[in-house]
Design a protein around this motif. Structure first.
Motif, short mmCIF file in Angstrom:
data_model
loop_
_atom_site.label_atom_id
_atom_site.label_comp_id
_atom_site.label_asym_id
_atom_site.label_seq_id
_atom_site.Cartn_x
_atom_site.Cartn_y
_atom_site.Cartn_z
N THR A 16 -8.92 -4.90 -8.69
CA THR A 16 -7.92 -4.73 -7.65
C THR A 16 -8.43 -5.52 -6.23
O THR A 16 -9.49 -5.52 -5.81
CB THR A 16 -8.09 -3.10 -7.02
OG1 THR A 16 -7.89 -2.20 -8.28
CG2 THR A 16 -7.01 -2.77 -5.92
N PRO A 74 0.78 -1.23 0.14
CA PRO A 74 -0.02 -0.23 0.11
C PRO A 74 0.73 1.30 0.02
O PRO A 74 1.94 1.20 0.84
CB PRO A 74 -0.69 -0.06 1.23
CG PRO A 74 -0.96 -1.67 1.62
CD PRO A 74 0.59 -2.22 1.01
N HIS A 89 -6.98 -6.67 -2.42
CA HIS A 89 -6.39 -6.33 -1.33
C HIS A 89 -6.12 -7.59 -0.41
O HIS A 89 -7.19 -8.28 -0.09
CB HIS A 89 -7.11 -5.16 -0.63
CG HIS A 89 -6.24 -4.79 0.83
ND1 HIS A 89 -5.19 -4.00 0.69
CD2 HIS A 89 -6.37 -5.08 1.89
CE1 HIS A 89 -4.90 -3.88 2.02
NE2 HIS A 89 -5.71 -4.63 2.76
#
Length: 245
Positions: free
Chosen positions: A48, A3, A50
């Protein structure tokens, strides 16, 4: 990538990138909605993902993947199929979609790890993932992870992996930069931390489950590893820290 890593995206090597609408991107991320970049028509769709590592775990698995890694479909056809399946599931949510997506994200992580290992055939020292190439270390880690409650010593681990004590110690230090005993203690403390946080098991039960013959020995080891007694650690994680109050 980790991140906060600065990056940009363009449709070609000679295309000048414009500024991203940060507020719209943040809003789309929070809502889980589509965020569009550039003018229509849409030519490329991006997903995306995570993946967060449990903060109670200190064994450095995901940190090895902190650097950006670009994988093409030609290199890994299986990855392309996984992404296609994930895209289809997200496009038409239905019963069980959350469970399916979570499982597919786990599969993606495994495929990223395999790609990472394939890209770095000579990288071993100090890398947890690189250490998995070493059959001696791999087998020893399987013993430790499979039965952390056993009274492992370097001698018994060496016997379980059919090598000498000196060979096991040498391979462990070369691959992970620490002896087998240090890794074993670290793994046990990770497991104990998770159980203290997520269960109501008494400290005595947890100490036995992670390989300590007495709660006193476990508490002493835990205090060295986490800087506080097991009971205080549990209380703090559950939001009742007397010292803070």
């Amino acid at each position: 990538m980790s991140p906060g890593t600065a990056h940009g995206m363009a449709s070609g090597p000679d295309v000048r990138m414009g500024a991203c609408d940060v507020e719209s991107a943040a809003r789309a991320r929070a809502e889980g909605s589509v965020f569009r970049l550039g003018p229509p028509p849409v030519r490329t769709e991006l997903i995306t993902v995570h993946y967060a590592q449990d903060p109670a775990v200190t064994t450095p698995v995901l940190t090895a993947l902190a650097r950006p890694l670009h994988i093409t479909a030609s290199e890994n056809p299986g990855l392309e199929k996984t992404v296609d399946f994930l895209t289809a599931e997200l496009a038409r949510p239905q019963i069980g979609t959350t469970a399916v997506v979570n499982s597919v994200v786990d599969l993606l992580l495994v495929q990223f790890i395999r790609a990472w290992l394939a890209r770095r055939p000579g990288e071993r020292s100090g890398s947890w993932l690189g250490a998995m190439r070493d059959p001696v270390v791999h087998d020893a880690l399987a013993c430790i992870h499979g039965a952390p409650e056993r009274p492992w010593t370097t001698e018994s681990l060496a016997a379980a992996t059919s090598v000498s004590r000196a060979t096991l110690s040498r391979h462990f230090r070369s691959a992970l930069g620490q002896p087998p005993g240090a890794y074993l203690t670290r793994w046990r403390m990770d497991l104990a931390s998770i159980r203290l946080r997520d269960t109501d098991e008494p400290v005595e039960a947890i100490s036995g489950a992670v390989g300590y013959g007495s709660p006193h020995a476990f508490s002493r080891a835990f205090r060295r590893a986490r800087g506080m007694a097991p009971g205080a650690y549990r209380t703090r994680l559950r939001g009742h820290d007397p010292a803070r109050e």
